[in-house]
Design a protein around this motif. Structure first.
Motif, PDB file in Angstrom:
ATOM      1  N   GLY A   1      14.778 -25.516 -45.532  1.00  0.00           N
ATOM      2  CA  GLY A   1      15.386 -24.512 -44.661  1.00  0.00           C
ATOM      3  C   GLY A   1      16.071 -25.049 -43.425  1.00  0.00           C
ATOM      4  O   GLY A   1      16.639 -24.274 -42.644  1.00  0.00           O
ATOM      5  N   ASN A   2      16.048 -26.364 -43.202  1.00  0.00           N
ATOM      6  CA  ASN A   2      16.665 -26.959 -42.020  1.00  0.00           C
ATOM      7  C   ASN A   2      18.132 -26.544 -41.878  1.00  0.00           C
ATOM      8  O   ASN A   2      18.948 -26.826 -42.764  1.00  0.00           O
ATOM      9  CB  ASN A   2      16.562 -28.487 -42.114  1.00  0.00           C
ATOM     10  CG  ASN A   2      17.482 -29.203 -41.140  1.00  0.00           C
ATOM     11  OD1 ASN A   2      17.651 -28.773 -40.000  1.00  0.00           O
ATOM     12  ND2 ASN A   2      18.091 -30.279 -41.595  1.00  0.00           N
TER      13      ASN A   2
ATOM     14  N   ASP B   1      22.306 -16.630 -32.255  1.00  0.00           N
ATOM     15  CA  ASP B   1      22.767 -17.068 -33.565  1.00  0.00           C
ATOM     16  C   ASP B   1      21.823 -16.570 -34.662  1.00  0.00           C
ATOM     17  O   ASP B   1      20.688 -17.010 -34.779  1.00  0.00           O
ATOM     18  CB  ASP B   1      22.841 -18.604 -33.591  1.00  0.00           C
ATOM     19  CG  ASP B   1      23.582 -19.141 -34.792  1.00  0.00           C
ATOM     20  OD1 ASP B   1      23.161 -18.823 -35.921  1.00  0.00           O
ATOM     21  OD2 ASP B   1      24.576 -19.872 -34.612  1.00  0.00           O
ATOM     22  N   ASN B   2      22.333 -15.641 -35.479  1.00  0.00           N
ATOM     23  CA  ASN B   2      21.509 -15.030 -36.523  1.00  0.00           C
ATOM     24  C   ASN B   2      21.127 -16.022 -37.609  1.00  0.00           C
ATOM     25  O   ASN B   2      20.000 -16.005 -38.121  1.00  0.00           O
ATOM     26  CB  ASN B   2      22.259 -13.848 -37.150  1.00  0.00           C
ATOM     27  CG  ASN B   2      22.523 -12.747 -36.154  1.00  0.00           C
ATOM     28  OD1 ASN B   2      21.699 -12.465 -35.296  1.00  0.00           O
ATOM     29  ND2 ASN B   2      23.675 -12.117 -36.255  1.00  0.00           N
ATOM     30  N   PHE B   3      22.070 -16.875 -38.000  1.00  0.00           N
ATOM     31  CA  PHE B   3      21.808 -17.864 -39.046  1.00  0.00           C
ATOM     32  C   PHE B   3      20.673 -18.791 -38.638  1.00  0.00           C
ATOM     33  O   PHE B   3      19.740 -19.042 -39.416  1.00  0.00           O
ATOM     34  CB  PHE B   3      23.078 -18.661 -39.329  1.00  0.00           C
ATOM     35  CG  PHE B   3      22.875 -19.876 -40.180  1.00  0.00           C
ATOM     36  CD1 PHE B   3      22.594 -19.753 -41.530  1.00  0.00           C
ATOM     37  CD2 PHE B   3      22.956 -21.155 -39.635  1.00  0.00           C
ATOM     38  CE1 PHE B   3      22.393 -20.881 -42.326  1.00  0.00           C
ATOM     39  CE2 PHE B   3      22.762 -22.275 -40.412  1.00  0.00           C
ATOM     40  CZ  PHE B   3      22.482 -22.138 -41.767  1.00  0.00           C
ATOM     41  N   LEU B   4      20.728 -19.328 -37.426  1.00  0.00           N
ATOM     42  CA  LEU B   4      19.668 -20.215 -36.962  1.00  0.00           C
ATOM     43  C   LEU B   4      18.323 -19.499 -36.940  1.00  0.00           C
ATOM     44  O   LEU B   4      17.289 -20.077 -37.303  1.00  0.00           O
ATOM     45  CB  LEU B   4      19.997 -20.761 -35.576  1.00  0.00           C
ATOM     46  CG  LEU B   4      21.240 -21.649 -35.457  1.00  0.00           C
ATOM     47  CD1 LEU B   4      21.400 -22.141 -34.020  1.00  0.00           C
ATOM     48  CD2 LEU B   4      21.176 -22.833 -36.421  1.00  0.00           C
ATOM     49  N   ALA B   5      18.319 -18.248 -36.516  1.00  0.00           N
ATOM     50  CA  ALA B   5      17.064 -17.496 -36.451  1.00  0.00           C
ATOM     51  C   ALA B   5      16.446 -17.322 -37.829  1.00  0.00           C
ATOM     52  O   ALA B   5      15.237 -17.534 -38.016  1.00  0.00           O
ATOM     53  CB  ALA B   5      17.312 -16.130 -35.808  1.00  0.00           C
ATOM     54  N   GLU B   6      17.265 -16.943 -38.811  1.00  0.00           N
ATOM     55  CA  GLU B   6      16.737 -16.748 -40.160  1.00  0.00           C
ATOM     56  C   GLU B   6      16.202 -18.058 -40.740  1.00  0.00           C
ATOM     57  O   GLU B   6      15.129 -18.111 -41.346  1.00  0.00           O
ATOM     58  CB  GLU B   6      17.816 -16.171 -41.075  1.00  0.00           C
ATOM     59  CG  GLU B   6      18.312 -14.794 -40.673  1.00  0.00           C
ATOM     60  CD  GLU B   6      17.223 -13.742 -40.633  1.00  0.00           C
ATOM     61  OE1 GLU B   6      16.191 -13.900 -41.324  1.00  0.00           O
ATOM     62  OE2 GLU B   6      17.384 -12.748 -39.905  1.00  0.00           O
TER      63      GLU B   6
ATOM     64  N   LEU C   1      12.736 -19.294 -39.385  1.00  0.00           N
ATOM     65  CA  LEU C   1      11.557 -18.716 -40.023  1.00  0.00           C
ATOM     66  C   LEU C   1      11.290 -19.385 -41.364  1.00  0.00           C
ATOM     67  O   LEU C   1      10.140 -19.677 -41.711  1.00  0.00           O
ATOM     68  CB  LEU C   1      11.737 -17.203 -40.222  1.00  0.00           C
ATOM     69  CG  LEU C   1      11.542 -16.298 -39.014  1.00  0.00           C
ATOM     70  CD1 LEU C   1      11.538 -14.839 -39.462  1.00  0.00           C
ATOM     71  CD2 LEU C   1      10.264 -16.612 -38.253  1.00  0.00           C
ATOM     72  N   ILE C   2      12.362 -19.618 -42.134  1.00  0.00           N
ATOM     73  CA  ILE C   2      12.201 -20.295 -43.422  1.00  0.00           C
ATOM     74  C   ILE C   2      11.638 -21.697 -43.207  1.00  0.00           C
ATOM     75  O   ILE C   2      10.713 -22.133 -43.903  1.00  0.00           O
ATOM     76  CB  ILE C   2      13.549 -20.352 -44.164  1.00  0.00           C
ATOM     77  CG1 ILE C   2      13.999 -18.937 -44.564  1.00  0.00           C
ATOM     78  CG2 ILE C   2      13.467 -21.244 -45.391  1.00  0.00           C
ATOM     79  CD1 ILE C   2      15.416 -18.853 -45.080  1.00  0.00           C
TER      80      ILE C   2
ATOM     81  N   SER D   1      10.089 -16.421 -45.599  1.00  0.00           N
ATOM     82  CA  SER D   1      10.037 -15.954 -44.214  1.00  0.00           C
ATOM     83  C   SER D   1       9.019 -14.826 -44.065  1.00  0.00           C
ATOM     84  O   SER D   1       8.430 -14.659 -42.997  1.00  0.00           O
ATOM     85  CB  SER D   1      11.418 -15.507 -43.741  1.00  0.00           C
ATOM     86  OG  SER D   1      11.940 -14.477 -44.549  1.00  0.00           O
ATOM     87  N   LYS D   2       8.791 -14.043 -45.119  1.00  0.00           N
ATOM     88  CA  LYS D   2       7.774 -12.991 -45.049  1.00  0.00           C
ATOM     89  C   LYS D   2       6.388 -13.604 -44.874  1.00  0.00           C
ATOM     90  O   LYS D   2       5.572 -13.099 -44.093  1.00  0.00           O
ATOM     91  CB  LYS D   2       7.799 -12.125 -46.309  1.00  0.00           C
ATOM     92  CG  LYS D   2       6.779 -10.979 -46.279  1.00  0.00           C
ATOM     93  CD  LYS D   2       6.807 -10.157 -47.542  1.00  0.00           C
ATOM     94  CE  LYS D   2       5.890  -8.942 -47.428  1.00  0.00           C
ATOM     95  NZ  LYS D   2       4.488  -9.304 -47.123  1.00  0.00           N
TER      96      LYS D   2
END
Length: 422
Positions: free
Chosen positions: A103-104, A266-271, A274-275, A287-288
């Protein structure tokens, strides 16, 4: 003597209560203005040092938080990830390296430009990539489907490249990063920047700027991108459950990633954070799983358990209370040195999404994360008073029909009052 001292203490306590009551009356009067009649508003202001609630209004009610959700993502990353970003897991057998995505988000990212995987892979004759170990769907639950071609809605993946977007510009001719997609970019005056589920991109010839458009992440695309940077030696395999114990680390310090996420929202970095954090729990990324783990362990004491469905806050399914944000912000303030912590947040009038708002007198007095969706704006973080106190707050506004700038101006009146009078 004791009686006189007792009476003096009672007098001082009453005076303090009267002082706090005056502040509360000012804030209550402000929130009672007709401006707030047709919207839903909540506010909690808390003094962590004295444990005093300075002001509370609808603080235990649930709101749509938008990007305030990233505060929970930041807390998760700080709990789970080391000082240097993990890049991938790997194993070596003879002249073959097997690399498993975790997920990096920094690999060949336009801002971070980490090339750890590329540098290591060049040392082997064969590179075997494992990329299908992610349980998440490519979009989060409740994301708006029509945002598929917008820069703020890239797909999630186990081994992102280039931030999962293609950057398109037009100098003397159309150019793209990654270059492997240049022939997939076409001039067009279409309102859309990409076909719905295909890596065919459009650039309006009237534009002069660079645009970023999410890529459709599939095996065909990833093979093409890897073959472009490392021709002829990379193959993609399915995850077979075999454990890879070695971890390579990105060139990017964790705080640089966190700060970028928070400052530009930044939405991409946030998602992906979590991954990435979920990789510390299992080789199967989810991420769940990491959200549930954090809520059931580190945040099990929250007074109102949130409905937390993504890392970025893009989803309107998220539901959080001002109290929950203040609780997490207090935890961060207790665990992280203040200088480091405030450096991760946008500063009012100085940086990130708050550059043009909440200007201080000579220096910032607000360090906070904003959250904006249509008809929703929230701000949660820290307020430094003129007397040197640090207050924690969460101010949430949902379902208004007025301009967001007007909502921010109203909020600023309260922030400035707290700054000047508490």
């Amino acid at each position: 003597m004791l009686r006189a001292l007792k009476n003096k203490l009672i007098y001082l306590c009453l005076l303090a209560l009267l002082f706090l009551s005056c502040k509360s009356n000012y804030i209550s009067k402000n929130l009672g203005n007709s401006f707030y009649n047709n919207q839903f508003t909540g506010l909690l202001v808390y003094h962590p040092k004295t444990k005093d609630t300075v002001f509370k209004y609808n603080a235990d009610k649930y709101f749509t938080p938008a990007s305030n959700t990233k505060i929970f993502t930041l807390y998760t990353a700080l709990q789970m990830l080391p000082a240097q970003i993990p890049a991938f897991k790997y194993g070596v057998e003879n002249d073959t390296i097997t690399i498993q995505g975790i997920g990096n988000p920094t690999f060949l990212h336009p801002f971070f430009n980490d090339s750890t995987a590329l540098k290591m892979a060049k040392n082997y004759k064969n590179v075997n990539l494992i990329l299908n170990n992610l349980e998440d769907e490519k979009f989060g639950p409740g994301w708006a489907w029509e945002d598929y071609d917008t820069y703020f809605s890239p797909e999630k993946s186990s081994f992102p490249m280039y931030g999962n977007v293609v950057a398109i510009s037009n100098q003397d001719s159309l150019q793209s990063i990654p270059k492997a997609l240049k022939n997939h970019v076409h001039f067009s005056e279409s309102n859309k920047r990409r076909q719905f589920n295909d890596n065919t991109f459009y650039y309006n010839p009237k534009r002069k700027d660079t645009i970023e458009v999410p890529m459709v992440i599939d095996t065909l695309l990833l093979s093409r991108l890897w073959d472009d940077v490392l021709p002829g030696i990379v193959s993609i395999s399915k995850y077979d459950g075999k454990k890879l114990d070695k971890i390579a680390y990105s060139s990017v310090p964790s705080d640089s990633l966190y700060k970028r996420m928070m400052l530009v929202s930044d939405n991409f970095l946030a998602e992906q954070m979590l991954i990435l954090a979920s990789s510390t729990l299992s080789d199967t990324l989810s991420s769940k799983r990491i959200r549930d783990t954090i809520l059931n362990k580190q945040l099990k004491d929250l007074k109102q358990k949130p409905r937390w469905v993504d890392g970025s806050g893009l989803s309107r399914y998220n539901l959080f209370t001002p109290t929950s944000f203040v609780q997490v912000l207090e935890k961060l303030h207790n665990q992280i040195p203040q200088q480091r912590l405030f450096n991760l947040f946008p500063a009012g009038g100085a940086s990130g999404t708050l550059t043009n708002y909440y200007l201080g007198e000579g220096k910032p007095y607000i360090y906070a994360k904003s959250g904006t969706l249509g008809n929703n704006y929230s701000l949660s973080g820290y307020l430094i008073t003129n007397s040197g106190k640090t207050l924690v707050f969460s101010f949430m506004n949902n379902h208004y029909r007025k301009p967001t700038t007007d909502v921010k101006k109203r909020m600023q009146l309260i922030f400035e009052w707290l700054r000047d009078n508490y």
